[in-house]
Design an enzyme around this catalytic site. Structure first.
Site, PDB file in Angstrom:
ATOM      1  N   LYS A   1      -1.427 -35.909 -19.705  1.00 20.92           N
ATOM      2  CA  LYS A   1      -2.777 -36.289 -18.885  1.00 20.92           C
ATOM      3  C   LYS A   1      -3.544 -34.800 -19.141  1.00 20.92           C
ATOM      4  O   LYS A   1      -3.026 -33.889 -19.573  1.00 20.92           O
ATOM      5  CB  LYS A   1      -2.788 -36.366 -17.403  1.00 20.92           C
ATOM      6  CG  LYS A   1      -1.980 -35.147 -16.713  1.00 20.92           C
ATOM      7  CD  LYS A   1      -1.840 -35.528 -15.242  1.00 20.92           C
ATOM      8  CE  LYS A   1      -1.283 -34.166 -14.514  1.00 20.92           C
ATOM      9  NZ  LYS A   1      -1.150 -34.349 -12.961  1.00 20.92           N
TER      10      LYS A   1
ATOM     11  N   TYR B   1     -22.079  -6.601 -14.212  1.00 20.86           N
ATOM     12  CA  TYR B   1     -22.919  -6.872 -13.436  1.00 20.86           C
ATOM     13  C   TYR B   1     -22.195  -6.238 -12.004  1.00 20.86           C
ATOM     14  O   TYR B   1     -21.127  -6.114 -11.633  1.00 20.86           O
ATOM     15  CB  TYR B   1     -22.952  -8.341 -12.887  1.00 20.86           C
ATOM     16  CG  TYR B   1     -23.694  -9.462 -13.714  1.00 20.86           C
ATOM     17  CD1 TYR B   1     -24.997  -9.285 -13.914  1.00 20.86           C
ATOM     18  CD2 TYR B   1     -23.053 -10.336 -14.613  1.00 20.86           C
ATOM     19  CE1 TYR B   1     -25.856 -10.030 -14.927  1.00 20.86           C
ATOM     20  CE2 TYR B   1     -23.672 -11.087 -15.653  1.00 20.86           C
ATOM     21  CZ  TYR B   1     -24.971 -10.812 -15.485  1.00 20.86           C
ATOM     22  OH  TYR B   1     -25.817 -11.795 -16.534  1.00 20.86           O
TER      23      TYR B   1
END
Length: 381
Positions: free
Chosen positions: A35, A262
């Site tokens: 999956k 940042y």
């Protein structure tokens, strides 16, 4: 055309070895779960590898995933277990897929689709043993079995399997596993009392197979273990199947006191060198690992510094100035000292499964038969 800057190397030899290990451990009763694009590894190519290594079934979440495998020429038995009542069951039945049914609504929808096609749908009754997610609640199990018997007598469906899932299998010998095993046994007995005769009953996924807590039933649904991930943390037999590599795109020397990224969360304590990598959280590097993670540069681990950005991260390479174009290993099996996926998961406070499935589409997938030989099977974007 220039090669991709970043690549996810998928080591088929490791996947093949892991699949063969589980095929031997389960006496060939291996359902290979592919999956989510085979946990981010590329479902069609991986499906062929695991089938060749001893898997007798494939498992996926949605019918769409199963149909994609069929379209790719995979003719092995495939089970899909997560579909809404309004899913395209006609296509699924026509493609001879096995379908898990957790409710009368889904079972009725599958039956109608099969009747319209003049076919008999193959279904696995799915019981919830305690997780309160997919599967039929225990209080509704009798009604689901009764409906299955009725529809089977009409020729619309055939109950070929019963399935469940353990909630605490990653902890060997957990009391909840013993309770849920007994619930599963009771559910199978209840189905048989209603004259249902499933060919396979399956309970164990990777963790329950490794610890043995899911032993004694039919198929074993192995997903994470195929790719070297053991949720129980107890196996030493599995081999990691991915390496994430990239190249430096820029470097600079900075003075002490220089802030990085940042918020300037990281400030260089001394004069040092920084290298820029073209990977960020859009490519699957978890921002929660900022300030903790490392990569392998010139054979040495070097820390990633500053907050992770969407498209880039920064490596502190100390006294070494790294040239643009030089290779960097973000994670891998760990054989050369590089960080492993397990380490990245610990840095990010998550599980390995999440990391391997979240690597973004900008990173090219390169399938290799033998990681040591570097043989490539092909690249997909």
């Amino acid at each position: 055309m220039a090669p991709p800057v970043s690549e996810l190397l998928v080591h088929h030899d490791a996947i093949r070895a892991n699949a063969a290990h589980f095929a031997a451990a389960t006496d060939g009763r291996l359902m290979a779960v592919v999956k989510a694009d085979a946990f981010g590894h590329g479902h069609e190519g991986i499906a062929r590898v695991v089938l060749d290594a001893g898997a007798s079934w494939l498992g996926v979440a949605s019918a769409e995933e199963a149909l994609a495998l069929r379209a790719g020429g995979i003719d092995a038995p495939i089970l899909s277990w997560l579909n809404a009542p309004d899913a395209d069951f006609s296509a699924a039945v026509a493609a001879d897929l096995d379908l898990a049914v957790p409710s009368p609504a889904v079972l009725s929808a599958v039956s109608r689709a099969a009747a319209q096609l003049g076919r008999r749908a193959r279904v696995h009754l799915h019981i919830d043993l305690g997780m309160a997610r997919e599967g039929c609640p225990r209080e509704g199990w009798s009604a689901l079995c009764e409906l299955a018997r009725e529809l089977q007598s009409q020729g619309a469906v055939r109950v070929v399997g019963i399935m469940g899932h353990l909630s605490c299998a990653e902890v060997a010998g957990h009391p909840q596993s013993r309770l849920e095993r007994q619930r599963f046994v009771n559910a199978v007995l209840a189905a048989r009392r209603r004259r249902l005769s499933p060919n396979v009953v399956h309970l164990a996924a990777t963790a329950a197979t490794v610890t043995g807590d899911g032993a004694g039933f039919g198929l074993h649904r192995i997903g994470a273990g195929l790719f070297g991930i053991d949720p129980s943390g107890t196996s030493t037999a599995l081999r990691p199947a991915l390496s994430l590599v990239t190249r430096v795109v820029g470097s600079r020397e900075v003075a002490a006191g220089t802030g990085v990224g940042y918020g300037l969360d990281h400030v260089a304590e001394t004069r040092t060198n920084l290298a820029l990598l073209p990977l960020g959280y859009a490519d699957g590097l978890p921002r929660s690992a900022s300030g903790r993670a490392a990569v392998l540069v010139r054979g040495r681990r070097r820390p990633l510094v500053g907050r992770f950005s969407m498209d880039m991260v920064v490596v502190d390479t100390g006294g070494e100035r790294i040239r643009p174009g030089e290779p960097v290993t973000v994670f891998g099996p760990g054989d050369a000292g590089e960080p492993t996926v397990a380490e990245w998961a610990a840095w990010a406070g998550t599980i390995e499964h999440e990391l391997v499935t979240r690597v973004g589409a900008r990173v090219a997938r390169v399938h290799r038969v033998d990681a040591s030989a570097g043989g490539s099977l092909g690249r997909t974007a």
